[in-house]
Design a protein around this motif. Structure first.
Motif, PDB file in Angstrom:
ATOM      1  N   LYS A  38      78.227  30.043  41.164  1.00 32.07           N
ATOM      2  CA  LYS A  38      76.829  30.012  40.851  1.00 32.07           C
ATOM      3  C   LYS A  38      76.144  29.254  42.049  1.00 32.07           C
ATOM      4  CE  LYS A  38      76.963  30.783  35.889  1.00 32.07           C
ATOM      5  NZ  LYS A  38      76.717  30.526  34.708  1.00 32.07           N
ATOM      6  N   PHE A  43      73.814  33.995  38.927  1.00 30.75           N
ATOM      7  CA  PHE A  43      74.091  34.929  37.980  1.00 30.75           C
ATOM      8  C   PHE A  43      74.253  34.066  36.546  1.00 30.75           C
ATOM      9  CE2 PHE A  43      77.958  33.606  39.585  1.00 30.75           C
ATOM     10  CZ  PHE A  43      79.028  33.416  38.535  1.00 30.75           C
ATOM     11  N   GLN A  44      74.062  34.762  35.367  1.00 31.10           N
ATOM     12  CA  GLN A  44      74.514  34.076  33.906  1.00 31.10           C
ATOM     13  C   GLN A  44      75.637  34.325  33.520  1.00 31.10           C
ATOM     14  OE1 GLN A  44      71.378  35.523  31.243  1.00 31.10           O
ATOM     15  NE2 GLN A  44      69.720  33.743  31.941  1.00 31.10           N
ATOM     16  N   GLY A  46      79.885  35.632  33.822  1.00 36.27           N
ATOM     17  CA  GLY A  46      80.844  35.951  35.007  1.00 36.27           C
ATOM     18  C   GLY A  46      82.081  36.249  33.985  1.00 36.27           C
ATOM     19  N   ARG A  99      77.656  46.824  43.374  1.00 39.11           N
ATOM     20  CA  ARG A  99      76.429  46.429  42.568  1.00 39.11           C
ATOM     21  C   ARG A  99      76.153  47.766  41.415  1.00 39.11           C
ATOM     22  NH1 ARG A  99      71.406  45.125  46.591  1.00 39.11           N
ATOM     23  NH2 ARG A  99      72.159  47.154  47.305  1.00 39.11           N
ATOM     24  N   SER A 127      74.568  43.977  37.721  1.00 37.29           N
ATOM     25  CA  SER A 127      76.098  43.364  37.831  1.00 37.29           C
ATOM     26  C   SER A 127      76.537  43.850  39.310  1.00 37.29           C
ATOM     27  CB  SER A 127      77.051  43.964  36.719  1.00 37.29           C
ATOM     28  OG  SER A 127      76.587  43.894  35.383  1.00 37.29           O
ATOM     29  N   ILE A 145      80.115  39.983  37.698  1.00 40.10           N
ATOM     30  CA  ILE A 145      79.183  38.773  37.531  1.00 40.10           C
ATOM     31  C   ILE A 145      78.004  39.436  37.135  1.00 40.10           C
ATOM     32  CG2 ILE A 145      80.029  36.915  38.947  1.00 40.10           C
ATOM     33  CD1 ILE A 145      78.072  37.878  41.122  1.00 40.10           C
ATOM     34  N   HIS A 146      77.078  38.841  36.358  1.00 43.63           N
ATOM     35  CA  HIS A 146      75.968  39.748  35.510  1.00 43.63           C
ATOM     36  C   HIS A 146      74.603  38.835  35.449  1.00 43.63           C
ATOM     37  CE1 HIS A 146      79.465  42.045  34.258  1.00 43.63           C
ATOM     38  NE2 HIS A 146      80.014  40.922  33.715  1.00 43.63           N
ATOM     39  N   ARG A 147      73.488  39.493  35.515  1.00 38.23           N
ATOM     40  CA  ARG A 147      72.334  38.762  35.333  1.00 38.23           C
ATOM     41  C   ARG A 147      71.314  39.763  34.731  1.00 38.23           C
ATOM     42  NH1 ARG A 147      70.900  37.066  41.647  1.00 38.23           N
ATOM     43  NH2 ARG A 147      69.515  39.038  42.167  1.00 38.23           N
ATOM     44  N   PHE A 154      70.992  42.148  42.219  1.00 40.40           N
ATOM     45  CA  PHE A 154      71.749  41.632  43.067  1.00 40.40           C
ATOM     46  C   PHE A 154      71.502  42.056  44.567  1.00 40.40           C
ATOM     47  CE2 PHE A 154      74.207  40.675  39.394  1.00 40.40           C
ATOM     48  CZ  PHE A 154      74.578  39.219  39.465  1.00 40.40           C
ATOM     49  N   ASP A 158      74.648  38.908  48.267  1.00 40.62           N
ATOM     50  CA  ASP A 158      75.360  38.776  47.267  1.00 40.62           C
ATOM     51  C   ASP A 158      76.804  39.445  47.084  1.00 40.62           C
ATOM     52  OD1 ASP A 158      73.406  36.889  46.263  1.00 40.62           O
ATOM     53  OD2 ASP A 158      72.493  38.386  44.908  1.00 40.62           O
TER      54      ASP A 158
END
Length: 365
Positions: A38, A43-44, A46, A99, A127, A145-147, A154, A158
């Protein structure tokens, strides 16, 4: 693409990868990597996961995660993994890291049940996903990894960071699977031992808590003796732990063992405790408990012929195996203590040992 990443960021990424290799607890190594990643990528949530697709059912063998909450992880594993549109891609044999926006048509994906019932409410609209292991045995490992939408998609930078990380993540995933295979082999072997009537098995974790035991199942230890036996085994585990803390784990398995004779009431037992490190932060103390009254007679009969003991020496050996002192042996066989000592000396010479404790080791081996 690498030019999108600054020298400072590359240096930090190399540090993270070095730490990934240095941590022998591979489960924890992945967790720490995701947490520290991070610093380089916003990202929020993972995850690193290991699964098998068994007749259309996704069976997760491990799910390592950071910041999954609010019940979303349970919902994903139990309800939505079967319709996860990413898993068929990460199960491909060729290396992949992508992505989600590069693979799925956003307008079409937003119509799916998976998107509307999980990704949207969980804040996982964007993601980066990839595979880090695809085995011939059907095991697949992936990373994601996700946001949420509010963070935006992303960037190519990234994605490049994860692409650079992938070969190293692959290596650690293989190490984790190798370590687990060793542990599974031990577990299968242990399960097979549970039905054996000649000896007991007790497994302790590194906090000296019992993880499994067959004491009481096969009659090796009387029910009223089990509590005292467990306390004695914990004492031996702690003694072995003190030795390991001082000198470390030896490559010679015999150096990672302690043994003792334990007498509880009228019952005598021979016990060996060994430490096994499975490189998963899951070291085990494995105690083997032998009931002298049930198993030693058979071994002693074998030793009688193998070491050419006289009848008197054989009688004395059986007394030793019952835990009797020299005075008790003399009283039992109506001979003097000096005579007992003389016979014991002859027994030690024939067996190539120096004392009663080593006789027990000879018998067990």
């Amino acid at each position: 693409m690498a030019s999108l990443i600054t020298d400072k960021e590359l240096f930090r990424l190399n540090q993270l990868l070095a730490e990934l290799y240095e941590n022998d607890n591979y489960h924890n190594a992945f967790t720490v990597f995701l947490e520290n990643l991070k610093e380089l990528i916003r990202f929020q949530k993972g995850d690193v996961y290991f699964y098998r697709n068994e007749e259309g059912h996704i069976n997760f063998e491990d799910f390592i995660f950071v910041d999954w909450g609010d019940g979303y992880l349970d919902r994903y594993i139990n309800e939505y993994a079967a319709i996860d549109d990413v898993l068929p891609i990460v199960s491909l044999k060729q290396p992949v890291m992508f992505r989600s926006s590069d693979v799925f048509i956003p307008d079409e994906r937003m119509k799916t049940k998976y998107y509307n019932e999980l990704l949207l409410p969980a804040g996982m609209q964007h993601s980066i996903e990839g595979n880090i292991y695809v085995g011939d045995d059907g095991c697949v490992a992936g990373i994601g990894i996700h946001r949420p939408d509010e963070f935006g998609d992303f960037s190519t930078r990234d994605l490049e960071i994860l692409k650079l990380s992938r070969p190293h993540l692959v290596n650690v995933a293989k190490r984790l699977l190798d370590a687990r295979e060793n542990l599974d082999t031990y577990t299968v072997g242990l399960n097979a031992l549970y039905d054996i009537e000649q000896f007991g098995i007790v497994v302790f974790n590194t906090c000296f808590e019992i993880e499994d035991s067959n004491l009481g199942r096969n009659g090796i230890t009387r029910q009223e003796n089990i509590g005292e036996m467990k306390r004695s085994l914990i004492t031996l585990c702690k003694s072995l732990n003190e030795r390991i803390q001082k000198v470390g784990i030896s490559d010679n398995i015999e150096d990672n063992k302690v043994s003792s004779r334990i007498k509880i009431g009228h019952d005598s037992y021979y016990v060996e405790v060994m430490y096994k490190d499975y490189s998963l932060g899951t070291g085990k103390y494995i105690a083997t408990v032998y009931d002298q009254g049930k198993i030693f007679d058979r071994f002693i009969n074998e030793i009688h012929g193998r070491y050419n003991l006289t009848l008197r020496e054989f009688d004395i050996l059986k007394c030793v195996m019952k835990g009797m002192s020299n005075a008790e042996i003399g009283k039992e066989l109506f001979i003097s203590i000096p005579t007992v000592k003389k016979h014991l000396t002859n027994i030690y010479q024939k067996l190539g040992v120096q004392g009663k404790h080593q006789i027990l080791s000879i018998i067990i081996k």
